[in-house]
Design a protein around this motif. Sequence first.
Motif, PDB file in Angstrom:
ATOM      1  N   PHE A 134      40.984  44.987 -20.981  1.00 43.14           N
ATOM      2  CA  PHE A 134      41.084  46.441 -21.075  1.00 43.14           C
ATOM      3  C   PHE A 134      39.980  47.068 -20.240  1.00 43.14           C
ATOM      4  O   PHE A 134      38.810  46.725 -20.428  1.00 43.14           O
ATOM      5  CB  PHE A 134      40.940  46.921 -22.527  1.00 43.14           C
ATOM      6  CG  PHE A 134      40.934  48.426 -22.641  1.00 43.14           C
ATOM      7  CD1 PHE A 134      42.127  49.132 -22.705  1.00 43.14           C
ATOM      8  CD2 PHE A 134      39.738  49.131 -22.657  1.00 43.14           C
ATOM      9  CE1 PHE A 134      42.118  50.527 -22.794  1.00 43.14           C
ATOM     10  CE2 PHE A 134      39.724  50.528 -22.736  1.00 43.14           C
ATOM     11  CZ  PHE A 134      40.920  51.218 -22.813  1.00 43.14           C
ATOM     12  N   PRO A 135      40.376  47.977 -19.331  1.00 44.49           N
ATOM     13  CA  PRO A 135      41.762  48.315 -19.024  1.00 44.49           C
ATOM     14  C   PRO A 135      42.346  47.327 -18.014  1.00 44.49           C
ATOM     15  O   PRO A 135      41.603  46.610 -17.335  1.00 44.49           O
ATOM     16  CB  PRO A 135      41.634  49.699 -18.402  1.00 44.49           C
ATOM     17  CG  PRO A 135      40.280  49.678 -17.739  1.00 44.49           C
ATOM     18  CD  PRO A 135      39.404  48.821 -18.607  1.00 44.49           C
ATOM     19  N   ASN A 136      43.679  47.273 -17.920  1.00 40.73           N
ATOM     20  CA  ASN A 136      44.321  46.487 -16.874  1.00 40.73           C
ATOM     21  C   ASN A 136      45.420  47.328 -16.242  1.00 40.73           C
ATOM     22  O   ASN A 136      45.854  48.336 -16.800  1.00 40.73           O
ATOM     23  CB  ASN A 136      44.861  45.161 -17.423  1.00 40.73           C
ATOM     24  CG  ASN A 136      46.064  45.351 -18.333  1.00 40.73           C
ATOM     25  OD1 ASN A 136      47.181  45.601 -17.870  1.00 40.73           O
ATOM     26  ND2 ASN A 136      45.844  45.226 -19.650  1.00 40.73           N
ATOM     27  N   ARG A 137      45.864  46.919 -15.063  1.00 36.76           N
ATOM     28  CA  ARG A 137      46.818  47.720 -14.292  1.00 36.76           C
ATOM     29  C   ARG A 137      48.257  47.274 -14.481  1.00 36.76           C
ATOM     30  O   ARG A 137      49.163  47.816 -13.829  1.00 36.76           O
ATOM     31  CB  ARG A 137      46.457  47.654 -12.801  1.00 36.76           C
ATOM     32  CG  ARG A 137      45.087  48.231 -12.469  1.00 36.76           C
ATOM     33  CD  ARG A 137      44.789  48.098 -10.992  1.00 36.76           C
ATOM     34  NE  ARG A 137      43.467  48.633 -10.669  1.00 36.76           N
ATOM     35  CZ  ARG A 137      42.918  48.593  -9.460  1.00 36.76           C
ATOM     36  NH1 ARG A 137      43.589  48.042  -8.436  1.00 36.76           N
ATOM     37  NH2 ARG A 137      41.710  49.081  -9.253  1.00 36.76           N
ATOM     38  N   TYR A 138      48.473  46.303 -15.360  1.00 32.81           N
ATOM     39  CA  TYR A 138      49.825  45.763 -15.496  1.00 32.81           C
ATOM     40  C   TYR A 138      50.547  46.296 -16.731  1.00 32.81           C
ATOM     41  O   TYR A 138      51.670  46.785 -16.643  1.00 32.81           O
ATOM     42  CB  TYR A 138      49.770  44.236 -15.544  1.00 32.81           C
ATOM     43  CG  TYR A 138      51.135  43.592 -15.521  1.00 32.81           C
ATOM     44  CD1 TYR A 138      51.965  43.729 -14.407  1.00 32.81           C
ATOM     45  CD2 TYR A 138      51.607  42.863 -16.605  1.00 32.81           C
ATOM     46  CE1 TYR A 138      53.230  43.166 -14.372  1.00 32.81           C
ATOM     47  CE2 TYR A 138      52.864  42.278 -16.580  1.00 32.81           C
ATOM     48  CZ  TYR A 138      53.674  42.435 -15.462  1.00 32.81           C
ATOM     49  OH  TYR A 138      54.913  41.877 -15.447  1.00 32.81           O
ATOM     50  N   ALA A 139      49.912  46.178 -17.889  1.00 30.10           N
ATOM     51  CA  ALA A 139      50.516  46.631 -19.144  1.00 30.10           C
ATOM     52  C   ALA A 139      49.372  47.012 -20.069  1.00 30.10           C
ATOM     53  O   ALA A 139      48.724  46.135 -20.635  1.00 30.10           O
ATOM     54  CB  ALA A 139      51.382  45.544 -19.765  1.00 30.10           C
ATOM     55  N   CYS A 140      49.121  48.308 -20.211  1.00 36.36           N
ATOM     56  CA  CYS A 140      47.913  48.714 -20.927  1.00 36.36           C
ATOM     57  C   CYS A 140      48.126  50.018 -21.681  1.00 36.36           C
ATOM     58  O   CYS A 140      48.493  51.032 -21.078  1.00 36.36           O
ATOM     59  CB  CYS A 140      46.759  48.880 -19.941  1.00 36.36           C
ATOM     60  SG  CYS A 140      45.143  49.007 -20.737  1.00 36.36           S
ATOM     61  N   PRO A 141      47.901  50.023 -23.005  1.00 35.58           N
ATOM     62  CA  PRO A 141      47.893  51.292 -23.746  1.00 35.58           C
ATOM     63  C   PRO A 141      46.643  52.100 -23.381  1.00 35.58           C
ATOM     64  O   PRO A 141      45.736  51.594 -22.710  1.00 35.58           O
ATOM     65  CB  PRO A 141      47.834  50.841 -25.217  1.00 35.58           C
ATOM     66  CG  PRO A 141      48.073  49.369 -25.214  1.00 35.58           C
ATOM     67  CD  PRO A 141      47.659  48.875 -23.868  1.00 35.58           C
TER      68      PRO A 141
END
Length: 252
Positions: A134-141
């Motif tokens: 967190f954070p990431n650019r693929y799948a992140c709330p």
Amino acid sequence: MAAVLDREAFARDGFSVIRRAVPEPLLSALDGAVRRVQATVSGLPPSLLARLTFERDLPEAHRGGIAAAEVGDAIFILGDPVAFDDVFWSVLREPAIGGAVRDAVGVPEVVAHFMNVTIKHPRFGRRIGWHRDFPNRYACPATPSFVRVMLCLDGMTEEGGATTFLPGSHLIDDAAARAHPRPEEAQLHEAVPVLCDPGDLVVIHPKVLHGGGMNASGRARRNIVLQAGDAAALLDVVPEQEEVAGHRLGPA
């Protein structure tokens, strides 16, 4: 007694290992499914080839300068594995995995975000740099209301490029996590490799710093990686090639 998350260790360190989390028959079935994909690469249709990331297409530096011509069809990331074999749906249904995610996130309803198989092949499997999930650019709330779990198919050793953590590095606020995605040099002496047997499950806090070296051993290091989190927390972007996205983990 079912294997459960050590909540105290997870809260303190930002990661925890659940030993022998899945039954041997399931582990064997998953192992066979991964092997079949690697063995049949040349015959896969374009729709499935698009879900694979090959070692040959990635920079040589992270595999010790070994040339692309020397790694053949070796898969680094087997993405969206349920598209290749239905047995991977069992990962979402496995009680120890669903229970670990619910315990770590602290909510009763959790859903999958994505799944892959990350493969470090013998002798050249690439190192993975220090990062936070967190954070990431693929799948992140918008908030760190999720975890990643790694189901170890082969186990992990230091020589084989085991994932290494900086314990306690998750104990920062979200803004600091965004601003400091890598450790400072002075922190590196605190790094701890996680050594696992086949069937062990590693539960990873989204803000803990972690990475891993090359696989210098003679054995593969294959981990099924699942990101899952609070069902009420929406992803900024839902990955297009992730059939598991939005599916609930069970049983409750």
